[in-house]
Structures are given as structure tokens and as C-alpha cells.
Design a protein around this motif. Structure first.
Motif, short mmCIF file in Angstrom:
data_model
loop_
_atom_site.label_atom_id
_atom_site.label_comp_id
_atom_site.label_asym_id
_atom_site.label_seq_id
_atom_site.Cartn_x
_atom_site.Cartn_y
_atom_site.Cartn_z
N LEU A 18 49.81 45.88 55.83
CA LEU A 18 49.80 44.43 55.76
C LEU A 18 48.79 44.02 54.70
O LEU A 18 47.81 44.74 54.46
N ARG A 19 49.02 42.85 54.10
CA ARG A 19 48.02 42.28 53.20
C ARG A 19 47.65 40.90 53.69
O ARG A 19 48.49 40.01 53.79
N LEU A 20 46.38 40.75 53.98
CA LEU A 20 45.85 39.46 54.38
C LEU A 20 45.35 38.71 53.14
O LEU A 20 44.82 39.33 52.21
N SER A 21 45.52 37.41 53.18
CA SER A 21 44.99 36.55 52.12
C SER A 21 44.09 35.50 52.73
O SER A 21 44.29 35.08 53.88
N CYS A 22 43.12 35.08 51.96
CA CYS A 22 42.22 34.01 52.39
C CYS A 22 42.06 33.06 51.21
O CYS A 22 41.44 33.43 50.20
N ALA A 23 42.62 31.88 51.36
CA ALA A 23 42.52 30.86 50.32
C ALA A 23 41.33 29.97 50.60
O ALA A 23 41.16 29.48 51.72
N ALA A 24 40.53 29.75 49.58
CA ALA A 24 39.32 28.96 49.73
C ALA A 24 39.42 27.67 48.93
O ALA A 24 39.96 27.65 47.82
N SER A 25 38.88 26.62 49.50
CA SER A 25 38.77 25.37 48.77
C SER A 25 37.32 25.20 48.34
O SER A 25 36.41 25.77 48.94
N GLY A 26 37.10 24.43 47.34
CA GLY A 26 35.74 24.21 46.90
C GLY A 26 35.48 24.86 45.56
O GLY A 26 35.95 25.95 45.27
N ARG A 27 34.70 24.20 44.76
CA ARG A 27 34.47 24.67 43.40
C ARG A 27 33.48 25.81 43.32
O ARG A 27 33.33 26.41 42.27
N TRP A 53 30.36 38.49 44.59
CA TRP A 53 30.94 37.31 43.94
C TRP A 53 31.74 37.68 42.70
O TRP A 53 32.73 37.02 42.37
N ASP A 54 31.33 38.73 42.01
CA ASP A 54 32.00 39.11 40.77
C ASP A 54 32.92 40.31 40.95
O ASP A 54 33.40 40.88 39.95
N ALA A 55 33.16 40.70 42.20
CA ALA A 55 34.00 41.86 42.52
C ALA A 55 33.41 43.17 42.02
O ALA A 55 34.11 44.18 42.00
N GLY A 56 32.15 43.14 41.65
CA GLY A 56 31.53 44.36 41.15
C GLY A 56 31.14 45.34 42.23
O GLY A 56 30.96 46.53 41.96
N SER A 57 30.99 44.86 43.44
CA SER A 57 30.59 45.72 44.55
C SER A 57 31.44 45.44 45.77
O SER A 57 31.78 44.29 46.06
N ARG A 72 39.45 40.26 45.16
CA ARG A 72 39.39 38.81 45.03
C ARG A 72 39.91 38.39 43.67
O ARG A 72 39.83 39.16 42.70
N ASP A 73 40.40 37.18 43.62
CA ASP A 73 40.85 36.55 42.38
C ASP A 73 40.15 35.20 42.31
O ASP A 73 40.58 34.23 42.95
N ASN A 74 39.09 35.12 41.54
CA ASN A 74 38.31 33.88 41.48
C ASN A 74 39.09 32.75 40.82
O ASN A 74 38.83 31.58 41.10
N ALA A 75 40.03 33.08 39.96
CA ALA A 75 40.85 32.04 39.34
C ALA A 75 41.76 31.37 40.35
O ALA A 75 42.14 30.20 40.19
N LYS A 76 42.11 32.11 41.41
CA LYS A 76 42.98 31.57 42.46
C LYS A 76 42.21 31.21 43.73
O LYS A 76 42.82 30.82 44.74
N ASN A 77 40.90 31.38 43.70
CA ASN A 77 40.08 31.09 44.88
C ASN A 77 40.59 31.83 46.12
O ASN A 77 40.68 31.27 47.22
N THR A 78 40.93 33.08 45.94
CA THR A 78 41.55 33.85 47.02
C THR A 78 40.92 35.24 47.13
O THR A 78 40.63 35.87 46.10
N VAL A 79 40.75 35.67 48.35
CA VAL A 79 40.31 37.03 48.62
C VAL A 79 41.39 37.71 49.46
O VAL A 79 42.06 37.06 50.25
N TYR A 80 41.55 38.99 49.25
CA TYR A 80 42.62 39.75 49.89
C TYR A 80 42.06 40.92 50.68
O TYR A 80 40.98 41.44 50.37
N LEU A 81 42.82 41.35 51.67
CA LEU A 81 42.52 42.59 52.37
C LEU A 81 43.82 43.37 52.50
O LEU A 81 44.71 42.99 53.28
N GLN A 82 43.95 44.42 51.71
CA GLN A 82 45.11 45.30 51.79
C GLN A 82 44.84 46.34 52.85
O GLN A 82 43.85 47.08 52.75
N MET A 83 45.67 46.39 53.86
CA MET A 83 45.47 47.30 54.98
C MET A 83 46.62 48.30 55.03
O MET A 83 47.77 47.92 55.23
N ASN A 84 46.29 49.57 54.83
CA ASN A 84 47.28 50.64 54.86
C ASN A 84 47.00 51.59 56.02
O ASN A 84 45.90 51.58 56.58
#
Length: 121
Positions: A18-27, A53-57, A72-84
Motif C-alpha cells: 500500500l502507499r499512504l499519502s499525506c497532503a499538507a496545507s500551509g506555506r 525537511w529537505d528529504a536528506g535524512s 516527500r514532494d515539497n512542490a506538492k506539499n505531500t509526504v508518502y509512505l510506501q509499504m511493502n
């Protein structure tokens, strides 16, 4: 202020994905570390994964390491969790979290409402 909304939960057989998504609002999304936690009835909420914050860690709980991937995709304000390779013990309500100090302390400033993941054996 950041508002978080999870999606992608559901019912899956053991061994599935499954892949979970988390959409965030706010600048200010890109300034926060983001994480996933989970909780089952009668138990405390437990840490699953966190990304800087920068996906570096990234950092994972031992129970999900090598099976789950946070991104995470900061351009889309979204973080993901890919679960295998899901296991019945992964069954829980999964929560998205955001926090300026989440990476170092595990302390979240904001929480989502949660999404149910159920893994059948």
C-alpha cells in the motif's frame, strides 16, 4: 498552521503493498520534518518513519526497516509512505505528523486524522 490529511489506507493481504499519502496545507510545509506513526487499540501511538525537511535524512523503526519507504514532494506539499511486504502486525491506524523538531525529538506539532490499514493473513 499546517493541516494534514492522510489517504491510501485500506485492506490488503499479507505480503501485499500500500502507499499512504499525506497532503499538507500551509506555506511552511517544506520547513517541517514529516513522519508517520501508527496506533492499535489499547496501545500507545508508535513511531514508524520520519523524513527531514529537505528529504536528506530518513529514519525508520526497526519493525518496518527494509519494508517501508518514506518520501516527500515539497512542490506538492505531500509526504508518502510506501509499504511493502505487509504483515498482519502492521494493521493499525496510521497518522501523518509534522514538526520542526520531529526528526530529532519525535515531537510533532501537527497531526492528521489517521487512515486505517488492515492486513489480512
Amino acid at each position: 498552521q499546517v493541516q494534514l490529511a492522510e489517504s491510501g489506507g485500506g485492506l490488503v493481504q499479507a505480503g501485499g503493498s500500500l502507499r499512504l499519502s499525506c497532503a499538507a496545507s500551509g506555506r511552511t510545509f517544506s520547513s517541517y520534518a514529516m513522519g508517520w506513526f501508527r496506533q492499535t487499540p489499547g496501545k500507545e501511538r508508535e513511531f514508524v518513519a520520519v523524513i527531514s525537511w529537505d528529504a536528506g535524512s530518513t529514519y525508520y523503526a526497526d519493525s518496518v526497516k527494509d519494508r517501508f519507504t518514506i518520501s516527500r514532494d515539497n512542490a506538492k506539499n505531500t509526504v508518502y509512505l510506501q509499504m511493502n511486504s505487509l504483515k498482519p502486525e502492521d494493521t493499525a491506524v496510521y497518522y501523518c505528523a509534522a514538526g520542526a523538531l520531529l526528526m530529532g525529538t519525535g515531537r510533532a506539532d501537527y497531526w492528521g486524522q489517521g487512515t486505517q490499514v488492515t492486513v489480512s493473513s
